[in-house]
Scaffold this active site. Structure first.
Site, PDB file in Angstrom:
ATOM      1  N   LYS A  54       0.846  -1.196   0.000  1.00 27.67           N
ATOM      2  CA  LYS A  54       0.000   0.000   0.000  1.00 27.67           C
ATOM      3  C   LYS A  54       0.886   1.252   0.000  1.00 27.67           C
ATOM      4  CE  LYS A  54      -3.778  -2.467   2.233  1.00 27.67           C
ATOM      5  NZ  LYS A  54      -4.384  -2.926   3.475  1.00 27.67           N
ATOM      6  N   GLN A  98      -4.284  -2.008  10.294  1.00 28.47           N
ATOM      7  CA  GLN A  98      -4.176  -3.253   9.520  1.00 28.47           C
ATOM      8  C   GLN A  98      -4.534  -4.462  10.389  1.00 28.47           C
ATOM      9  OE1 GLN A  98      -3.185  -3.570   6.068  1.00 28.47           O
ATOM     10  NE2 GLN A  98      -3.882  -5.655   6.409  1.00 28.47           N
ATOM     11  N   ASP A 121     -10.121   3.397   5.171  1.00 29.34           N
ATOM     12  CA  ASP A 121     -10.460   2.000   4.910  1.00 29.34           C
ATOM     13  C   ASP A 121     -11.971   1.767   5.028  1.00 29.34           C
ATOM     14  OD1 ASP A 121      -9.103  -0.179   4.040  1.00 29.34           O
ATOM     15  OD2 ASP A 121      -8.376  -0.834   5.994  1.00 29.34           O
TER      16      ASP A 121
END
Ligand code: NAP
Length: 285
Positions: A54, A98, A121
């Site tokens: 990412k 994450q 996200d």
């Protein structure tokens, strides 16, 4: 017989990234440097690899990135303090927590503390609530990437029968809601669903978000269906990742299908970056 269209997420992700570059350049001209920060478990190689990927693409479009590693020694208070610091740091536009964090840490509490305006996200309950209510907000990166694939290939969902296999908070549930937003008639299947093959055979649009390699067989597919394979599974003895669908067999009846790799995965990252640029532009502020 009509050829099956391969829905090329890798190529589309490239186009999305290209489209973000001038927006980032324009932000920089206004003195705004877009920045994304990740909170990641330092002992989880898969998480580190995802975050590194990412960050690589973020750098490519001109977004700066950083990360905060959590370890077995990190306390819940330290984690929450870090979330607070990122919430209040005006240089940070997007924050990624994450999954999975080490088991002793309460991820849900950390997510609930993350400001919705930085939740690129789209997985906090605030962002998910906005999705349910049909309000503007950050949408979960993976289902958002899938909708971008559907839009790009002009796959009309209106009035179609859609089946989503999987009901996770980050994928199955928001995917179903996004298909509903597009006026599909949606059924969500899960591990307790009875006669999954028959249900799948009714789907004009089938989304597999399960985490079981090649669960979906060729004879589960309605002729002409669009098949979206969000699965991403490591299988011993196979060189590349394997999806939740038997791609070759499903392709025989599907009108269009996402390959694995090269379908949904690249679009997840591209959507995360697009959300970060939106955050820097304060699209949803
Ligand atoms: P998850 O949280 O484990 O959820 C899996 C879902 O599948 C659950 O709802 C589960 O049902 C259902 N399920 C499991 N076995 C089933 C079966 N035999 N029949 C029907 N349903 C079944 O997984 P996730 O995080 O949503 O991820 C799903 C897949 O997508 C994984 O392969 C993951 O690697 C992949 N993924 C890809 C990306 C990407 O960027 N491409 C991003 C995220 C995830 P229950 O709720 O009843 O347990």
């Amino acid at each position: 017989m009509q050829e099956t269209l391969m829905l090329d997420g890798r190529e589309l992700a490239k186009q999305v990234r290209e489209s973000l570059k001038p927006r980032v350049a324009s932000l920089k001209q206004q003195g705004i440097q877009p920045r994304i920060e990740a909170i990641v478990a330092s002992q989880d190689p898969a998480s580190l690899a995802y975050v590194a990927m990412k960050q690589k693409w973020a750098g490519w479009v001109g977004i700066e990135s950083g990360s905060f590693s959590v370890t077995a020694q990190t306390s819940q208070n330290e984690l929450l303090d870090q979330v607070d610091r990122l919430n209040s740091d005006p240089r940070v536009h997007g924050v990624l927590i994450q999954h999975p964090l080490p088991k002793h840490l309460d991820e849900d509490e950390a997510l609930s503390q993350l400001g919705a305006e930085k939740d690129v996200d789209g997985i906090t309950s605030q962002s998910l609530g906005k999705l349910v209510a049909g309000l503007p907000g950050f949408r979960c990166a993976t289902p958002l990437g899938i909708t971008k694939i559907l839009d790009h290939y002009r796959i009309d969902c209106e009035g179609k029968r859609a089946v989503v296999i999987g009901r996770s908070v980050i994928l199955g549930k928001p995917m179903a809601l996004m298909l509903l937003e597009r006026n599909a008639t949606v059924t969500i299947a899960h591990s307790r669903t009875k006669d999954l093959p028959s249900l799948c055979r009714e789907a004009d649009i089938l989304v597999a978000a399960v985490g079981r390699p090649e669960l979906v067989k060729g004879d589960w597919i309605k002729p002409g269906a669009v098949v979206i394979d969000a699965g991403y599974n490591k299988v011993e003895g196979r060189d590349s990742d394997v999806g939740d669908c038997d791609t070759e067999a499903c392709s025989r009846l599907a009108s269009a299908i996402t390959p694995v790799p090269g379908g949904v995965g690249p679009m997840t990252v591209a959507s995360l970056l697009a959300n970060t640029v939106d955050a820097a532009e304060k699209t949803f502020a």
